[in-house]
Scaffold this active site. Structure first.
Site, short mmCIF file in Angstrom:
data_model
loop_
_atom_site.label_atom_id
_atom_site.label_comp_id
_atom_site.label_asym_id
_atom_site.label_seq_id
_atom_site.Cartn_x
_atom_site.Cartn_y
_atom_site.Cartn_z
N ASP A 76 21.23 62.50 65.24
CA ASP A 76 22.05 61.31 65.01
C ASP A 76 23.37 61.64 64.28
OD1 ASP A 76 19.24 60.69 65.29
OD2 ASP A 76 19.66 58.63 64.68
N GLU A 101 23.95 56.70 68.22
CA GLU A 101 23.79 55.28 67.87
C GLU A 101 24.35 54.90 66.50
OE1 GLU A 101 20.20 53.40 67.04
OE2 GLU A 101 19.83 54.71 65.34
N ASN A 102 24.66 55.91 65.66
CA ASN A 102 25.25 55.62 64.35
C ASN A 102 26.63 56.25 64.19
OD1 ASN A 102 22.96 54.25 62.99
ND2 ASN A 102 21.95 56.21 63.35
N ASN A 139 17.96 51.92 68.28
CA ASN A 139 17.92 50.51 67.88
C ASN A 139 19.27 49.93 67.45
OD1 ASN A 139 17.19 52.47 65.83
ND2 ASN A 139 16.98 50.76 64.42
N HIS A 140 20.25 50.79 67.12
CA HIS A 140 21.56 50.27 66.69
C HIS A 140 22.59 50.21 67.82
CE1 HIS A 140 20.34 51.56 62.43
NE2 HIS A 140 20.30 50.25 62.49
N HIS A 166 13.48 57.91 70.16
CA HIS A 166 14.10 57.41 68.93
C HIS A 166 13.05 56.57 68.21
CE1 HIS A 166 17.72 56.81 66.60
NE2 HIS A 166 17.35 55.56 66.42
N HIS A 197 16.15 59.51 64.85
CA HIS A 197 16.10 58.26 64.07
C HIS A 197 15.86 58.46 62.58
CE1 HIS A 197 15.68 54.04 62.98
NE2 HIS A 197 14.47 54.26 62.51
N HIS A 246 16.70 60.99 60.70
CA HIS A 246 17.81 61.75 60.10
C HIS A 246 17.34 62.91 59.22
CE1 HIS A 246 20.98 58.27 60.54
NE2 HIS A 246 20.15 58.33 61.55
#
Ligand code: FE2
Length: 264
Positions: free
Chosen positions: A13, A44-45, A72-73, A155, A180, A182
């Site tokens: 991520d 996603e982040n 999810n983000h 994830h 996810h 991290h």
């Protein structure tokens, strides 16, 4: 007989705008250093705050990342739903309801080798989406005969769910990684059936942070239980974490997998 090896560099991520810039500058060098045929990153982040936006996705894809996976983000930023429909190299988890914009897989063609890249969201301690086992099964069936190497980004929060999925598909997917949390896990290995696996790739973010977020923000949130704006640290030493998979193009199985951590 020489085995034709195909190398996949999977990057954990990417957290925040500064990490995105650093990854963009480093990815060409890393690609050469690891002789990677395919580079996949979880994005996603990657945008400021969190989530992913068009500009961030485009800069990562043009700097040498071939496919962006997510989680999810993914819907956090305005405009993502339209963008993801028009860019098949940005994936969203496959187990969203039918009719959700975008796709959970892509067949990436590089140097005549077709690689099925898949992305799924775990459901333990996360949104109650459709069964990830069934979602992956469906993608494999839908693309049967269309690929030589396969890759799955799970994830998910729970280490047990990621391991269970990896064992369930052991020997049927070349490379599986978790994302996810991290936090990189130390269990990179080839499973008995020939799937290269690591429970979590880790992240690209500030070394002295809590999961890429300014440590002071997270400490305050956890101590006070009051809403606190999360910010990413700036100008600090930054790690890139991930894994390098070497796959056999004749069998579609992994020959090796090693965790990677370097400063970028
Ligand atoms: Fe996530």
């Amino acid at each position: 007989l020489k085995v034709a090896e195909y190398r996949i560099l999977a990057i954990g991520d990417i957290v925040g705008a500064e990490s995105t810039d650093r990854v963009c500058r480093a990815v060409g060098r890393l690609r050469n250093e690891y002789r990677a045929d395919l580079v996949i990153a979880n994005g996603e982040n990657a945008a400021r705050g969190n989530g992913l936006d068009r500009v961030t996705a485009e800069s990562l894809l043009s700097s040498g990342i071939d496919v962006l996976t997510s989680g999810n983000h993914i819907w956090q930023k305005h405009g993502m739903q339209d963008y993801i429909d028009g860019n098949r190299f940005v994936l969203r988890p496959a187990n969203y309801p039918s009719g959700t914009p975008g796709k959970g897989f892509v067949v990436y063609d590089s140097c005549g080798i077709r690689v099925l890249v898949m992305n799924v969201l775990g459901t333990v301690f996360m949104e109650p989406l459709a069964c990830p086992f069934e979602a992956v099964e469906k993608m494999l069936a839908e693309n049967a005969g269309e690929y030589c190497i396969s890759f799955l980004d799970i994830h998910a929060e729970a280490t047990s769910e990621k391991l269970a999925l990896a064992y369930y598909f052991d020997g049927r997917i070349s490379a599986v990684c978790g994302t996810h949390t991290h936090v990189q896990t130390s269990d990179a290995r080839v499973l008995p059936g020939g799937t290269g696996y690591i429970t979590d790739l880790g992240m690209c973010g500030a070394e002295n942070s809590v999961l890429g977020v300014k440590k002071e923000c997270v400490i305050e949130r956890l101590r006070t239980h009051m809403p606190v704006r999360f910010e990413n640290p700036e100008g600090e030493a930054t790690f890139l974490e991930g894994a390098l998979y070497t796959c056999d193009t004749a069998t579609g199985k992994a020959l090796s997998v090693e965790a990677i951590r370097c400063r970028i």
